[in-house]
Design a protein around this motif. Structure first.
Motif, PDB file in Angstrom:
ATOM      1  N   VAL A  34       0.841  -1.192   0.000  1.00 32.88           N
ATOM      2  CA  VAL A  34       0.000   0.000   0.000  1.00 32.88           C
ATOM      3  C   VAL A  34       0.876   1.242   0.000  1.00 32.88           C
ATOM      4  N   CYS A  35       0.551   2.208  -0.858  1.00 30.39           N
ATOM      5  CA  CYS A  35       1.217   3.508  -0.800  1.00 30.39           C
ATOM      6  C   CYS A  35       0.198   4.579  -0.446  1.00 30.39           C
ATOM      7  N   GLY A  36       0.700   5.703   0.074  1.00 32.03           N
ATOM      8  CA  GLY A  36      -0.145   6.840   0.400  1.00 32.03           C
ATOM      9  C   GLY A  36       0.546   8.131   0.050  1.00 32.03           C
ATOM     10  N   THR A  37      -0.151   9.236   0.248  1.00 28.74           N
ATOM     11  CA  THR A  37       0.431  10.543  -0.023  1.00 28.74           C
ATOM     12  C   THR A  37       1.429  10.883   1.079  1.00 28.74           C
ATOM     13  N   SER A  38       2.602  11.348   0.669  1.00 27.50           N
ATOM     14  CA  SER A  38       3.710  11.550   1.594  1.00 27.50           C
ATOM     15  C   SER A  38       3.430  12.717   2.537  1.00 27.50           C
ATOM     16  N   GLY A  39       3.493  12.437   3.838  1.00 30.07           N
ATOM     17  CA  GLY A  39       3.254  13.475   4.831  1.00 30.07           C
ATOM     18  C   GLY A  39       1.838  13.513   5.360  1.00 30.07           C
ATOM     19  N   THR A  40       0.957  12.614   4.921  1.00 26.66           N
ATOM     20  CA  THR A  40      -0.413  12.553   5.412  1.00 26.66           C
ATOM     21  C   THR A  40      -0.463  11.702   6.673  1.00 26.66           C
ATOM     22  N   VAL A  41      -0.929  12.290   7.780  1.00 22.87           N
ATOM     23  CA  VAL A  41      -0.915  11.600   9.078  1.00 22.87           C
ATOM     24  C   VAL A  41      -2.186  11.903   9.869  1.00 22.87           C
ATOM     25  N   LEU A  42      -2.429  11.069  10.871  1.00 21.32           N
ATOM     26  CA  LEU A  42      -3.548  11.252  11.787  1.00 21.32           C
ATOM     27  C   LEU A  42      -3.161  10.652  13.131  1.00 21.32           C
ATOM     28  N   GLY A  78      -1.022  23.025   5.671  1.00 18.23           N
ATOM     29  CA  GLY A  78       0.028  23.937   6.120  1.00 18.23           C
ATOM     30  C   GLY A  78      -0.195  24.536   7.488  1.00 18.23           C
ATOM     31  N   ARG A  79      -0.974  23.889   8.342  1.00 17.70           N
ATOM     32  CA  ARG A  79      -1.280  24.471   9.656  1.00 17.70           C
ATOM     33  C   ARG A  79      -0.128  24.400  10.648  1.00 17.70           C
ATOM     34  N   ALA A  80       0.887  23.608  10.341  1.00 21.82           N
ATOM     35  CA  ALA A  80       1.944  23.366  11.329  1.00 21.82           C
ATOM     36  C   ALA A  80       3.213  24.166  11.034  1.00 21.82           C
ATOM     37  N   ALA A  81       3.075  25.364  10.464  1.00 24.77           N
ATOM     38  CA  ALA A  81       4.250  26.171  10.115  1.00 24.77           C
ATOM     39  C   ALA A  81       5.078  26.527  11.348  1.00 24.77           C
ATOM     40  N   ALA A  82       4.409  26.880  12.442  1.00 31.18           N
ATOM     41  CA  ALA A  82       5.150  27.247  13.660  1.00 31.18           C
ATOM     42  C   ALA A  82       5.915  26.040  14.208  1.00 31.18           C
ATOM     43  N   GLU A  83       5.277  24.876  14.172  1.00 33.19           N
ATOM     44  CA  GLU A  83       5.954  23.660  14.654  1.00 33.19           C
ATOM     45  C   GLU A  83       7.128  23.305  13.750  1.00 33.19           C
ATOM     46  N   PRO A 110       6.078  18.147  11.802  1.00 36.61           N
ATOM     47  CA  PRO A 110       5.353  19.310  12.331  1.00 36.61           C
ATOM     48  C   PRO A 110       3.872  19.036  12.545  1.00 36.61           C
ATOM     49  N   LYS A 111       3.257  18.286  11.647  1.00 39.44           N
ATOM     50  CA  LYS A 111       1.841  17.963  11.808  1.00 39.44           C
ATOM     51  C   LYS A 111       1.614  17.119  13.055  1.00 39.44           C
ATOM     52  N   ALA A 112       2.550  16.196  13.320  1.00 37.56           N
ATOM     53  CA  ALA A 112       2.424  15.376  14.525  1.00 37.56           C
ATOM     54  C   ALA A 112       2.428  16.255  15.771  1.00 37.56           C
ATOM     55  N   LEU A 113       3.324  17.249  15.798  1.00 36.66           N
ATOM     56  CA  LEU A 113       3.382  18.163  16.936  1.00 36.66           C
ATOM     57  C   LEU A 113       2.088  18.967  17.053  1.00 36.66           C
ATOM     58  N   TRP A 114       1.579  19.407  15.905  1.00 30.07           N
ATOM     59  CA  TRP A 114       0.324  20.174  15.913  1.00 30.07           C
ATOM     60  C   TRP A 114      -0.823  19.316  16.417  1.00 30.07           C
ATOM     61  N   LEU A 115      -0.906  18.089  15.949  1.00 27.51           N
ATOM     62  CA  LEU A 115      -1.988  17.196  16.368  1.00 27.51           C
ATOM     63  C   LEU A 115      -1.931  16.902  17.865  1.00 27.51           C
ATOM     64  N   GLY A 164       9.489  17.858  22.394  1.00 26.05           N
ATOM     65  CA  GLY A 164       8.322  17.511  23.185  1.00 26.05           C
ATOM     66  C   GLY A 164       7.451  16.432  22.585  1.00 26.05           C
ATOM     67  N   VAL A 165       8.033  15.602  21.709  1.00 30.91           N
ATOM     68  CA  VAL A 165       7.265  14.496  21.144  1.00 30.91           C
ATOM     69  C   VAL A 165       6.992  13.469  22.249  1.00 30.91           C
ATOM     70  N   PRO A 166       5.749  13.133  22.525  1.00 32.56           N
ATOM     71  CA  PRO A 166       5.454  12.217  23.633  1.00 32.56           C
ATOM     72  C   PRO A 166       6.009  10.814  23.387  1.00 32.56           C
ATOM     73  N   ASP A 167       6.323  10.133  24.470  1.00 27.36           N
ATOM     74  CA  ASP A 167       6.729   8.731  24.370  1.00 27.36           C
ATOM     75  C   ASP A 167       5.600   7.920  23.722  1.00 27.36           C
ATOM     76  N   HIS A 168       5.993   6.951  22.934  1.00 26.32           N
ATOM     77  CA  HIS A 168       5.063   5.998  22.312  1.00 26.32           C
ATOM     78  C   HIS A 168       4.147   6.634  21.257  1.00 26.32           C
ATOM     79  N   LEU A 169       4.404   7.901  20.874  1.00 24.88           N
ATOM     80  CA  LEU A 169       3.603   8.486  19.804  1.00 24.88           C
ATOM     81  C   LEU A 169       3.952   7.857  18.456  1.00 24.88           C
ATOM     82  N   LEU A 170       5.248   7.645  18.228  1.00 17.20           N
ATOM     83  CA  LEU A 170       5.710   7.216  16.918  1.00 17.20           C
ATOM     84  C   LEU A 170       5.801   5.695  16.841  1.00 17.20           C
ATOM     85  N   PRO A 171       5.469   5.132  15.694  1.00 18.29           N
ATOM     86  CA  PRO A 171       5.494   3.667  15.557  1.00 18.29           C
ATOM     87  C   PRO A 171       6.898   3.132  15.355  1.00 18.29           C
TER      88      PRO A 171
END
Length: 488
Positions: free
Chosen positions: A78-86, A104-109, A127-132, A186-193
């Protein structure tokens, strides 16, 4: 059924649709299907409901197997659009909308991440991960677009593939997350796979997913790559010096090299192929999406025929699909523009087609500026490659030959990657070259290439005058005006 008649399944989670392709190892299409996707765009905001991806996959997959009932499937990717996260809960259920590749909501992050030394762009996944996390709080799990679908296919959240994890900050050289830097952000523990290489087996299609999709239960699920890499595999452009230009809603250029192409600005980044070679490239915000924005009800073939009278158009366009540019330069404040007055609708259509070609040439000039190898073949894929007129126009503007495969879609690349991962092949290029069938070889017409030199130079000057294109890059592009972009 003979082994050569077995199918390999590629799934492409695009911006506007989900595509499924079932092909044999030698490129024969056994079945295909698609289903539309919708999203929400509002200023810099672009999101989709991730539940749509699954329902669209079920529709598209059943269509693909409807014409090939009973075909054994060796594996899928499976492929997806690069940078798309939830964000999801621990079981993989979505708790946020999906922030799409160009949100583009995560410019500050992103600015905070760059202060730590990470070469990230505003629309990248980190940056999106930080924003979310700021919006939804800690204790959740980040999922890339394919991760969410694979969770439904196998019944459990998978590790991410290193290709999609790249824009989330994953260090391909160290094969690890940069934990100290992420902690500083400030990325929380266990956020990333966890992360694995593309082509790694992630599990198998479970019974519930088989009932919903028609994919045989037990089909191996292999880790995929981003849509740009998938299209590159589908193009066969995997030998060093080869390049693939993917013209879809936006424009993505992907090449192959023995070593990474170094770019301190982060405009060009490098994916790692599953066999250890490097895939440098970049993603522009210019692309075919601008045609639908300007001409939502137009017949493309009819407009192409009318545009042929304007080579070059009196107007010169930089046809950004969304605000900000990412490649061949980074300019978050960039916007689309048209120089001069187009000759009616046909002249504007011509200017937009040509503007994409000029942006494509500037991308290749920038890659040359960085020392990337450009001496191999160029391939056109993506939805834009369905236009014969546009293919020849781009070839003329670039001044170099181009190839167009029979199948120009990322889903074919995922079928090839599945075949590579499940078969134990040594080189991905060998698998892809067997599966990819070239339909057309285009040659540039020297007189047309010469005609487009002046409007291309006008565009380069305009981008420099706006402060978006760095002066050394503009100078390099002007120096190469008398050369085809294949020349060094």
């Amino acid at each position: 059924m003979a082994d050569e008649d077995a199918g390999w399944l590629g799934i492409d989670l695009g911006t506007q649709s989900v595509r499924v392709l079932l092909v044999t190892a030698d490129g024969r299409v056994l079945g295909s299907g698609s289903a539309p996707l919708t999203g929400r765009r509002e200023g810099v905001r672009h999101e989709q409901d991730p539940e749509q991806w699954w329902s669209a996959l079920c529709t598209a997959s059943r269509a693909a197997f409807g014409s090939a009932p009973g075909v054994p499937v060796g594996g899928l990717a499976v492929c997806g659009t690069s940078g798309t996260v939830l964000l999801t809960d621990r079981s993989g259920r979505p708790v946020s909308p999906a922030l799409m590749y160009d949100d583009g909501r995560a410019a500050a992050e992103a600015a905070r991440a760059r202060e730590t030394g990470l070469a990230v762009q505003d629309t990248w996944a980190l940056p999106k991960a930080l924003w979310l996390v700021g919006e939804y709080g800690p204790g959740l799990r980040l999922a890339h677009q394919p991760d969410q679908v694979i969770t439904r296919l196998t019944g459990e959240p998978p590790p991410a593939d290193s290709s999609h994890a790249l824009k989330t900050g994953y260090d391909l050289h160290a094969a690890a997350w940069p934990e100290a830097t992420l902690a500083q952000l400030g990325v929380p523990d266990h956020l990333l796979p966890d992360v694995v290489r593309p082509g790694t087996r992630l599990g198998a299609v479970c019974a519930d997913a088989a009932d919903a999709t028609g994919i045989p239960a037990g089909t191996p699920v292999l880790a995929g790559m981003t849509d740009g890499c998938a299209a590159q595999i589908a193009s066969g452009a995997l030998r060093p010096g080869s390049w693939n230009s993917v013209l879809g809603t936006t424009l993505v250029l992907k090449g192959a090299a023995r070593d990474p192409v170094r770019d301190p600005t982060g405009v060009v980044y490098n994916h790692l192929a599953p066999d250890g070679t490097w895939l440098p490239g970049g993603a522009s915000s210019v692309g075919a999406g601008v045609l639908a924005a300007h001409f939502p009800d137009a017949d493309p073939a009819s407009m192409d025929a009318r545009a042929a009278a304007f080579e070059p158009s009196r107007a010169v366009a930089y046809p950004l699909v969304s605000p900000g540019e990412r490649f061949p330069f980074r300019a978050p404040d960039a916007g689309p523009f048209v120089l001069g007055e187009p000759e009616g609708d046909a002249g504007l259509w011509a200017a937009l087609l040509q503007g994409v070609g000029f942006a494509e040439r500037l991308c290749l000039d920038y890659l040359h500026h960085l020392g990337a190898p450009l001496d191999g073949p160029l391939t056109f894929t993506g939805g834009g490659a369905r236009s014969r007129y546009w293919n020849q126009l781009r070839t003329d503007i670039l001044g170099r030959p181009a190839r167009v495969p029979e199948q120009t879609e990322p889903a074919l690349g995922m079928a090839g990657l599945a075949a590579y991962g499940a078969s134990g092949a040594v080189a991905l290029a060998d698998v892809a070259e067997r599966m990819v069938r070239v339909r057309t070889v285009l040659e540039p017409r020297a007189d047309r290439t010469a005609r487009f030199a002046e409007p291309y130079a006008r565009l380069v000057d305009a981008l420099g005058a706006r402060g978006w294109l760095p002066a050394p890059v503009a100078a390099h592009a002007r120096d190469r005006l008398h050369l085809g972009t294949a020349e060094s």
